[in-house]
Design a protein around this motif. Structure first.
Motif, mmCIF file in Angstrom:
data_model
loop_
_atom_site.group_PDB
_atom_site.id
_atom_site.type_symbol
_atom_site.label_atom_id
_atom_site.label_comp_id
_atom_site.label_asym_id
_atom_site.label_seq_id
_atom_site.Cartn_x
_atom_site.Cartn_y
_atom_site.Cartn_z
ATOM 1 N N VAL A 16 14.280 -4.624 48.651
ATOM 2 C CA VAL A 16 13.740 -3.288 48.859
ATOM 3 C C VAL A 16 12.362 -3.373 49.511
ATOM 4 O O VAL A 16 11.651 -4.359 49.363
ATOM 5 C CB VAL A 16 13.689 -2.462 47.552
ATOM 6 N N ALA A 17 12.001 -2.310 50.238
ATOM 7 C CA ALA A 17 10.714 -2.262 50.930
ATOM 8 C C ALA A 17 10.285 -0.807 51.055
ATOM 9 O O ALA A 17 11.040 0.114 50.726
ATOM 10 C CB ALA A 17 10.837 -2.905 52.310
ATOM 11 N N GLY A 18 9.088 -0.602 51.538
ATOM 12 C CA GLY A 18 8.587 0.727 51.851
ATOM 13 C C GLY A 18 8.576 1.687 50.677
ATOM 14 O O GLY A 18 8.175 1.335 49.565
ATOM 15 N N ALA A 23 8.650 3.358 44.901
ATOM 16 C CA ALA A 23 9.311 4.136 43.837
ATOM 17 C C ALA A 23 9.763 3.231 42.696
ATOM 18 O O ALA A 23 9.631 3.598 41.520
ATOM 19 C CB ALA A 23 10.494 4.908 44.413
ATOM 20 N N GLU A 24 10.319 2.066 43.019
ATOM 21 C CA GLU A 24 10.763 1.119 41.979
ATOM 22 C C GLU A 24 9.568 0.656 41.137
ATOM 23 O O GLU A 24 9.663 0.581 39.908
ATOM 24 C CB GLU A 24 11.439 -0.100 42.613
ATOM 25 N N LEU A 25 8.451 0.352 41.783
ATOM 26 C CA LEU A 25 7.266 -0.106 41.060
ATOM 27 C C LEU A 25 6.672 1.017 40.215
ATOM 28 O O LEU A 25 6.244 0.781 39.078
ATOM 29 C CB LEU A 25 6.234 -0.683 42.031
ATOM 30 N N ALA A 26 6.680 2.236 40.739
ATOM 31 C CA ALA A 26 6.187 3.386 39.959
ATOM 32 C C ALA A 26 7.077 3.632 38.747
ATOM 33 O O ALA A 26 6.576 3.926 37.653
ATOM 34 C CB ALA A 26 6.127 4.633 40.846
ATOM 35 N N ALA A 27 8.383 3.495 38.917
ATOM 36 C CA ALA A 27 9.308 3.665 37.790
ATOM 37 C C ALA A 27 9.072 2.586 36.737
ATOM 38 O O ALA A 27 9.126 2.861 35.534
ATOM 39 C CB ALA A 27 10.752 3.626 38.280
#
Length: 161
Positions: A16-18, A23-27
């Protein structure tokens, strides 16, 4: 993970990128906060590297890739981060490869099964139906299982073709 010398086709392991990475890191930050845990900068960086890779990564490859600028992290930093990420359900250790892969499933304590291509190294996480039977068998034998991980090796469709 390195490709076999016999593997001569293109590989896209779908890291994943961008915006999706953000979003993944925020989740992950939100899940940690709700569990009263901290996604410290080293933990976040290791999770970011796993998500970007989209395939299993060895700890020493994470050490070399860790620093954006400056020297790489020390091994204990990486191993502590990996241990935390595993315990919180953000990563899995694939024993047969001695490598780690990001877990993008949101269910806590889910069983994990991996389909691993022995040629190109592509790895896919699936939900094994057999895990309920394994957990039930463990319970009937007096075990309180906390995790089930299944690893299946073979060739992916691209390598077979």
């Amino acid at each position: 993970m390195a490709h076999s010398a016999a593997c001569d086709h293109d590989h896209d392991h779908h890291g994943v990128a961008g915006d999706l990475l953000a979003a993944e890191l925020a989740a992950a930050e939100a899940r940690c906060a709700s569990a009263e845990q901290r996604l410290t900068p080293p933990r976040r960086r290791v999770l970011e590297l796993l998500l970007k890779a989209g395939q299993p990564v060895k700890a020493y490859d994470l050490i070399a890739s860790f620093a954006v600028e400056g020297p790489p992290a020390k091994p204990p930093t990486i191993y502590r981060a990996l241990d935390f990420l595993e315990k919180q359900g953000f990563a899995h250790r694939i024993e047969s490869l001695n490598a780690y892969v990001a877990c993008r499933k949101e269910a806590d304590g889910h069983a994990a099964a991996f389909l691993i291509c022995d040629c190109c190294g592509a790895t896919r996480e699936i939900e094994p139906k057999a895990s309920a039977e394994i957990i039930a068998a463990g319970a009937s034998a007096g075990y309180a299982l906390t995790a089930v991980t299944i690893e299946a090796h073979g060739l992916c469709a691209d390598c077979r073709g």
